[in-house]
Design an enzyme around this catalytic site. Structure first.
Site, short mmCIF file in Angstrom:
data_model
loop_
_atom_site.label_atom_id
_atom_site.label_comp_id
_atom_site.label_asym_id
_atom_site.label_seq_id
_atom_site.Cartn_x
_atom_site.Cartn_y
_atom_site.Cartn_z
CG HIS A 72 33.58 -17.03 8.54
ND1 HIS A 72 32.32 -16.53 8.32
CD2 HIS A 72 34.18 -16.15 9.41
CE1 HIS A 72 32.14 -15.43 9.03
NE2 HIS A 72 33.27 -15.17 9.69
CE1 TYR A 201 25.73 -18.76 3.49
CE2 TYR A 201 24.52 -17.91 1.61
CZ TYR A 201 25.72 -18.12 2.27
OH TYR A 201 26.89 -17.69 1.71
N PRO A 293 23.79 -14.33 -6.21
CG PRO A 293 23.05 -12.54 -4.92
CD PRO A 293 22.82 -13.24 -6.22
CE LYS A 297 31.17 -21.00 -4.83
NZ LYS A 297 32.39 -21.18 -4.04
CE1 TYR A 389 30.73 -20.38 2.40
CE2 TYR A 389 28.67 -20.29 1.17
CZ TYR A 389 29.55 -19.73 2.08
OH TYR A 389 29.24 -18.50 2.65
#
Ligand code: APR
Ligand code: PHB
Length: 396
Positions: A72, A201, A293, A297, A389
């Site tokens: 991704h 998200y 979560p 990580k 990220y």
């Protein structure tokens, strides 16, 4: 029995450490309290940083990951009924993440350890650590009613947040930092095609939602729920209806629903134990730290701990130098705290907090909205999000 390193826990931390040490000819045993099937039944996140992918490649476990994993180059933030893509590949100069479930990582590690004939004990009972601050560290356990003792040079406590390793450390020798969030995540796994080809998200007034996946035919969804919520209260239909309400119209319209194959509620916490070394005992992974979560990580921090710890132990045995193991705790904690910060920041940015419990204080909701508005309009702010990220650099 005697080994060089006794590893407690056959989750990602323990198995990854075992693989790296075995590859360098270091004799280990992995002692796990549960069965392999139980360990594999736990559903966890599935976004791997490049550093974690590199470790899997290094131990020769990249084949299935690269064949089945999804690369991704971005993810989406849902806000005010609109989807905003964060182009992590462009913002980080070419970095990506790999979507490959933790269950698959653990499965690959278990298979590799069995194929290598490395010592692993499952369903060990009453695992206890002894004399790790002395000259003769050892681990005892019971298996099929028989008591066993493993003498070793070092113990790696890879037994998670509820394990025996951190609990064995005298209270006066450890500092523990914790933040428990005033909500949880209700998660559903379904054999349905993901609603989008990258993660979404969603910050919504009804609460946070996350659309993730395990493959092109298996989806993983979460909705924020209250801490006193119960799985039994949520039929599949109720879950799908609530999830749709928290997504942009296109996602809500196109979502394919189906029967849940797993449904569970998880609490969210930030937790760090310091230091991560006590004499001959080293803590790694969830045994030493927990992150909410939101930033995916947990597995990646376990991998970076194991990267540093394996590096130090290999240096100890091959170069007779204690430098790496002496530096382990400080090196790991530097990266852990940055990931704890990012995971807290992302969690406080994307979730709805009960009034007067916002992480950003009384005016937290207004500050949250201002920060998202700023983030979505700022290349600098989006780059900071993207850098964290994909994973901050591993110290060599
Ligand atoms: N003796 C032996 N094994 C134990 C004991 C004990 N006393 N206590 C716990 N264990 C085992 C658990 O059964 C589990 O298999 O240790 C293992 C710990 O694995 P994880 O909890 O997965 O922790 P870790 O390997 O550090 O991986 C971290 O897993 O939980 C996720 O979100 C987390 O992605 C992160 C990753
Ligand atoms: C998941 O796929 O389970 C997942 C993905 C990303 C997250 C958390 C969980 O941030």
């Amino acid at each position: 029995m005697r080994v060089q390193v006794a590893i407690i826990g056959a989750g990602p931390s323990g198995l990854l450490l075992g693989a790296l040490l075995h590859q360098s000819g270091i004799d280990t045993i992995v002692i796990e309290q549960r069965s392999p099937d139980y360990v594999l039944s736990r559903i966890r996140a599935g976004v791997l940083e490049q550093g974690t992918v590199n470790l899997m490649d290094r131990i020769g476990l990249g084949k299935r990951m690269h064949a089945e994993g999804l690369v991704h180059g971005g993810f989406n933030l849902g806000y005010r009924n609109t989807r905003h893509r964060i182009d992590i590949n462009k913002l980080t100069g070419g970095k990506n993440v790999m979507v490959y479930g933790q269950t698959e990582v653990t499965h690959d590690l278990m298979d590799a350890r069995a194929a290598a004939g490395a010592k692993t004990v499952y369903e060990a009972e009453n695992v206890q650590l002894h004399d790790f601050d002395g000259a003769s560290p050892r681990v005892t356990y019971t298996k099929d009613g028989v008591q066993h003792e493993v003498q070793c040079d070092f113990i790696a406590g890879c037994d998670g947040y509820h394990g025996a390793s951190r609990a064995a450390v005298p209270a006066g020798s450890i500092r523990q930092h914790e933040r428990v969030y005033p909500f949880g995540w209700l998660g559903v796994l379904s054999d349905t095609p993901p609603v989008a080809h990258e993660l979404i998200y969603s910050n919504h007034e009804r609460g946070f939602a996350l659309c993730s996946m395990r493959s092109k035919t298996r989806s993983r969804y979460y909705i924020q729920c209250s801490l006193d919520d119960k799985v039994e209260r949520w039929s599949d239909q109720a879950f799908w209806d609530e999830l749709r309400l928290r997504l942009d119209p296109e996602a809500a319209e196109s979502m394919v629903t189906g029967p849940s194959i797993e449904k569970s509620i998880a609490p969210l916490r930030s937790f760090v134990a310091e230091p991560m070394r006590f004499g001959k005992l080293f803590l790694a992974g969830d045994a030493a730290h927990i992150v909410p979560p939101t930033g995916a990580k947990g597995l990646n921090l376990a991998a970076s701990d194991v990267h540093y710890l394996s590096h130090g132990l290999i240096e100890y045995y091959q170069d007779k130098s204690p430098a790496g193991i002496n530096a382990y705790s400080d090196r790991s904690l530097r990266r852990v705290w940055k990931a704890v910060r990012f995971s807290w920041w992302f969690t406080s940015l994307m979730h709805r907090f009960p009034p007067h419990e916002h992480d950003r204080g009384e005016i937290g909701q207004k500050i949250q909205e201002a920060e998202i508005d700023y983030l979505l309009g700022s290349t600098a702010a989006s780059t900071a999000l993207a850098e964290n990220y994909v994973g901050l650099p591993l110290e060599v």
